[in-house]
Design an enzyme around this catalytic site. Structure first.
Site, PDB file in Angstrom:
ATOM      1  N   HIS B 260      35.526  49.034  22.963  1.00 27.57           N
ATOM      2  CA  HIS B 260      36.370  48.906  24.149  1.00 27.57           C
ATOM      3  C   HIS B 260      37.667  49.714  23.989  1.00 27.57           C
ATOM      4  O   HIS B 260      38.000  50.560  24.833  1.00 27.57           O
ATOM      5  CB  HIS B 260      36.695  47.419  24.371  1.00 27.57           C
ATOM      6  CG  HIS B 260      37.560  47.142  25.559  1.00 27.57           C
ATOM      7  ND1 HIS B 260      37.056  46.767  26.783  1.00 27.57           N
ATOM      8  CD2 HIS B 260      38.904  47.181  25.728  1.00 27.57           C
ATOM      9  CE1 HIS B 260      38.046  46.595  27.648  1.00 27.57           C
ATOM     10  NE2 HIS B 260      39.189  46.839  27.034  1.00 27.57           N
ATOM     11  N   GLU B 261      38.366  49.466  22.896  1.00 31.52           N
ATOM     12  CA  GLU B 261      39.643  50.157  22.703  1.00 31.52           C
ATOM     13  C   GLU B 261      39.418  51.656  22.483  1.00 31.52           C
ATOM     14  O   GLU B 261      40.243  52.481  22.884  1.00 31.52           O
ATOM     15  CB  GLU B 261      40.430  49.546  21.539  1.00 31.52           C
ATOM     16  CG  GLU B 261      40.754  48.050  21.682  1.00 31.52           C
ATOM     17  CD  GLU B 261      41.530  47.684  22.952  1.00 31.52           C
ATOM     18  OE1 GLU B 261      42.265  48.545  23.484  1.00 31.52           O
ATOM     19  OE2 GLU B 261      41.370  46.531  23.424  1.00 31.52           O
ATOM     20  N   HIS B 264      39.472  53.241  25.833  1.00 32.53           N
ATOM     21  CA  HIS B 264      40.858  53.492  26.270  1.00 32.53           C
ATOM     22  C   HIS B 264      41.427  54.718  25.547  1.00 32.53           C
ATOM     23  O   HIS B 264      42.091  55.561  26.145  1.00 32.53           O
ATOM     24  CB  HIS B 264      41.743  52.281  25.945  1.00 32.53           C
ATOM     25  CG  HIS B 264      41.616  51.134  26.903  1.00 32.53           C
ATOM     26  ND1 HIS B 264      41.843  51.261  28.251  1.00 32.53           N
ATOM     27  CD2 HIS B 264      41.317  49.819  26.702  1.00 32.53           C
ATOM     28  CE1 HIS B 264      41.687  50.072  28.842  1.00 32.53           C
ATOM     29  NE2 HIS B 264      41.364  49.188  27.924  1.00 32.53           N
ATOM     30  N   GLU B 290      40.848  50.890  32.554  1.00 26.62           N
ATOM     31  CA  GLU B 290      39.878  49.857  32.184  1.00 26.62           C
ATOM     32  C   GLU B 290      38.443  50.336  32.431  1.00 26.62           C
ATOM     33  O   GLU B 290      37.504  49.886  31.766  1.00 26.62           O
ATOM     34  CB  GLU B 290      40.182  48.573  32.970  1.00 26.62           C
ATOM     35  CG  GLU B 290      39.519  47.323  32.447  1.00 26.62           C
ATOM     36  CD  GLU B 290      40.078  46.812  31.119  1.00 26.62           C
ATOM     37  OE1 GLU B 290      41.116  47.337  30.641  1.00 26.62           O
ATOM     38  OE2 GLU B 290      39.450  45.915  30.533  1.00 26.62           O
TER      39      GLU B 290
END
Lengths: 488, 488
Positions: B260-261, B264, B290
């Site tokens: 997830h990160e 980003h 997001e």
């Protein structure tokens, strides 16, 4: 406090310093390599913003400077800010920018020149830097010798006269001590442990144990990391950080860098918390700062008592120590050898390296020496002081980064650190007893009370007079060295 | 460029943002705990200094805003700066300071209230924060619903009308999908691996391998650390950092936080380098940001193809997987279960948690709901949406930190992230093929070209129209979920 408005305004300058410190720490410790360009730009911008906020304090400093009824702290605040304002207002910004541009390039060129052992490559940059330093000295103004203006930047109030009397006393006596050590042969000039490789993880664990022995507040107010060159940085009296490095052999090096930097860190950690975020909430000078690191590294760390304390730990974790006694380790920690490289020098020979740099800087700034003469001059000095002669400029005049950074006036503070550490040794009662019984708290409290807690409230000479009723007196250092190396 | 003078001035603001980012990163990752007070003061001061430097840009922004012949980048710069100036000039500093004071206290009280499951304790703070957010909405101004002013802070141009049409489409369809998944039983509601503890060092090594698989530029432009809550921060297009955490069991959690990160981080790493240090050198909105993290985490990371890719690695390093097949792991990664806690929710149920928060925020800001009614309202919504009912406020209305921080308008961007990720899935050709063959480079280039490289040059709706000829259309997400959970 009466100067509340000034202190409130100052907090912006403090915040910018806090940020710049963290940016620099991160640059050495964490930053992904390609982040360098952005980091450089950010630091340069923050420096300009800091300048602007500092200059805004001028009217308030002018106003309070007139005031007759300031207390010690308030006078200290005004004194420190006046010095900073003087720096920014007497040196035109273009000069500082030119120095900045020149040293940025010079740092790169110096690295190449050192690698190639080619002084000619570095010469034009050094020439330019010397000119800029002369201009800065002129703009700052001075009494007596122009080098005084630069010395004062690192050690407030310290002059060529002071330095001359320190070195004139030190050098002949050190020479005698050194000759006696070598003729008596009680301390080795080489030791087999210098060449033994170590496991980095094991040395890391030993360094962590050292921090416990020294009672450093790891995790709460302090941390240790790894960087190419060991350093200490303070973001707050409650956030002080050191680094070390692991070179893979000669295990003394990383251990003593940890003890050295912990000494610097203890100074910052013991500044009175009420000075936090004020202009005096910092170490007062480079010399006094270096006295703390060298006191812990050399006078405590290399003592018989400290070796006795840590020998079991070393023996347990370093298998290659199996055939070495406590006394062997003590002697390994205290090799005395005239050598070419300053950063590898021992307690006895170190100050010769500084004296040589001092003489050269003094001569350059006064236009009595020419940059072209430096390589041979350097080598002649080494011969005269220590009886060794560099084979090339990499191990001679090109060895230090300082001149490429424009840090003229900085070197002498290393010797001041040794001198003041000697004064502490003389004045701190029953030091050996305290070390052997791990009563480090009592040592810290002595240093806190005499030096650290005051931050920069008093200028260094006044601080030393208050603490020891004496200033930069090298006799104590000489006595310490005689006692350790020639005594009992 | 014609707006060079503006961009040059802006660099001070950028430098202050760079510093604030590092200070915040360090606060979560490295800082000794007692450094918190100084760090808080430094951050507050830097924020004020940033405000001052930003406001100085007003005249130049006014001047260039009149100009007719700006290119896209220049228009983007003016648009972004105008938004920032509007924020600072329309909201009186006292309001922002009061919000800051209130949320600082509220964060502490919220933590206690959550621990004690005592909403009454938090109520006065939440009431005050809602009032301040209403004031801010009024000061900012809006068309239509007052909540529009707050939504716009996180997702430029996004309105209550937009949100209503997203949720009105999503919720009934998600409900149908969820019911079918549950009746068919192809995806588990519980899995034994959720309870299996892991060795942190092993998971750390797996996470490092994941970064290699995702081709993250570790060490050169990127790094990963550990913090209490995972996050991404960018100091430069060449210095982007993520964190993860190790909770000790349910090994999915740390792995998917890394993916997830990393999503980003890829966004920030793929912004065109020429936008570095400009106002548009950043992600354009929270929703678009997001979308990158959720696309990588859910659509790629939880796919059969990705599981196939990493199963051998997991099997090799996690001994407890010995009796679990690739399909078992796939099902473990894709548990679907109506649950109480948003951050633990799966792809199918997640948007119900957001819809509930959206309805509550919208009602509070319009004064149609009272803070006192929140606990029971929350529980009724959970019942209606997911058929589960919190037993107490800790697992109900008190679960999120956001309101204590005054982040009203933020929650809906999580759903926008899912919706846009669905749009990417629909438009990116042969995704499964690319994943199974580790052609991540082609995936990155698609995202770079359509979204990332533009930074904030275009407002999010325009960016989405340019990229996909559509905006915030939830049909793609619904199609993706039907295909994955009900298809084939």
């Amino acid at each position: 406090m009466r100067i509340d408005d000034l202190l409130r305004e100052y907090r912006s300058v403090w915040a910018l310093d806090h940020a710049r410190s963290l940016l620099e720490w991160d640059l050495e410790v964490n930053m992904p390599v390609e982040g360098a360009a952005a980091r450089g730009e950010a630091l340069a911008r923050l420096t300009l913003i800091r300048r602007e906020y500092l200059l805004r304090l001028k009217d308030l400093v002018d106003k309070y400077e007139e005031s007759k009824d300031l207390n010690d702290l308030e006078r200290g605040v005004i004194r420190v800010l006046r010095r900073e304002l003087k720096y920014y207002t007497s040196i035109p910004p273009e000069i500082l920018e030119e120095l900045d541009r020149t040293t940025t390039k010079a740092a790169v060129v110096w690295r190449e020149a050192k690698k190639e052992s080619n002084f000619e490559k570095f010469k034009p940059y050094l020439t330019k830097i010397v000119e800029l330093e002369q201009t800065i000295a002129d703009r700052l103004g001075y009494e007596g010798h122009p080098y005084n203006a630069l010395l004062d930047l690192y050690e407030e109030g310290f002059t060529v006269n002071d330095a001359d009397s320190v070195f004139n006393k030190l050098l002949p006596n050190l020479k005698t001590i050194l000759e006696k050590i070598r003729s008596e042969g009680r301390f080795p000039e080489r030791h087999p442990l210098e060449e033994v490789p170590y496991d980095v993880n094991v040395m890391r664990s030993i360094n962590e144990e050292l921090l416990k022995i020294l009672e450093m507040p790891v995790g709460s107010r302090f941390r240790m990391d790894v960087s190419a060159h060991p350093f200490t940085i303070s973001m707050s009296v409650n956030d002080v950080r050191i680094t070390t490095r692991y070179e893979g052999k000669d295990f003394r090096a990383t251990m003593f860098s940890v003890i050295h930097e912990s000494g610097h860190a203890m100074y910052e950690l013991m500044i009175d918390p009420s000075l936090e975020m004020t202009p005096v909430g910092r170490g007062v000078s480079m010399g006094v700062h270096e006295s703390q690191s060298r006191f812990w590294e050399n006078i405590i760390g290399r003592s018989r008592e400290f070796v006795h304390l840590i020998y079991p730990l070393l023996k347990e974790r370093l298998p290659f120590l199996k055939d070495y006694s406590e006394d062997d380790v003590y002697r390994y920690f205290n090799i005395v050898r005239p050598s070419l490289i300053r950063v590898d020098a021992d307690e006895v020979t170190y100050n010769f390296h500084i004296a040589l740099r001092y003489e050269i800087e003094k001569g350059l700034i006064a236009n009595k020496l020419s940059v072209s003469d430096l390589p041979s001059l350097w080598n002649d000095f080494m011969d005269k002081y220590l009886g060794v002669r560099p084979r090339n400029d990499a191990e001679g005049v090109l060895q230090d980064i300082h001149w490429s950074q424009g840090s003229f006036g900085y070197f002498p503070t290393y010797t001041l650190g040794n001198v003041i550490a000697g004064m502490i040794y003389a004045k701190l009662p029953q030091l050996k007893d305290k070390v052997i019984n791990r009563r480090f708290n009592e040592i810290r409290e002595f240093l806190r009370d005499r030096i650290c807690r005051h931050g920069a409230i008093y200028p260094p000479k006044e601080l030393l007079m208050r603490a020891f009723n004496d200033t930069y007196n090298p006799d104590y250092l000489l006595n310490y060295l005689r006692e350790k190396y020639l005594g009992g």
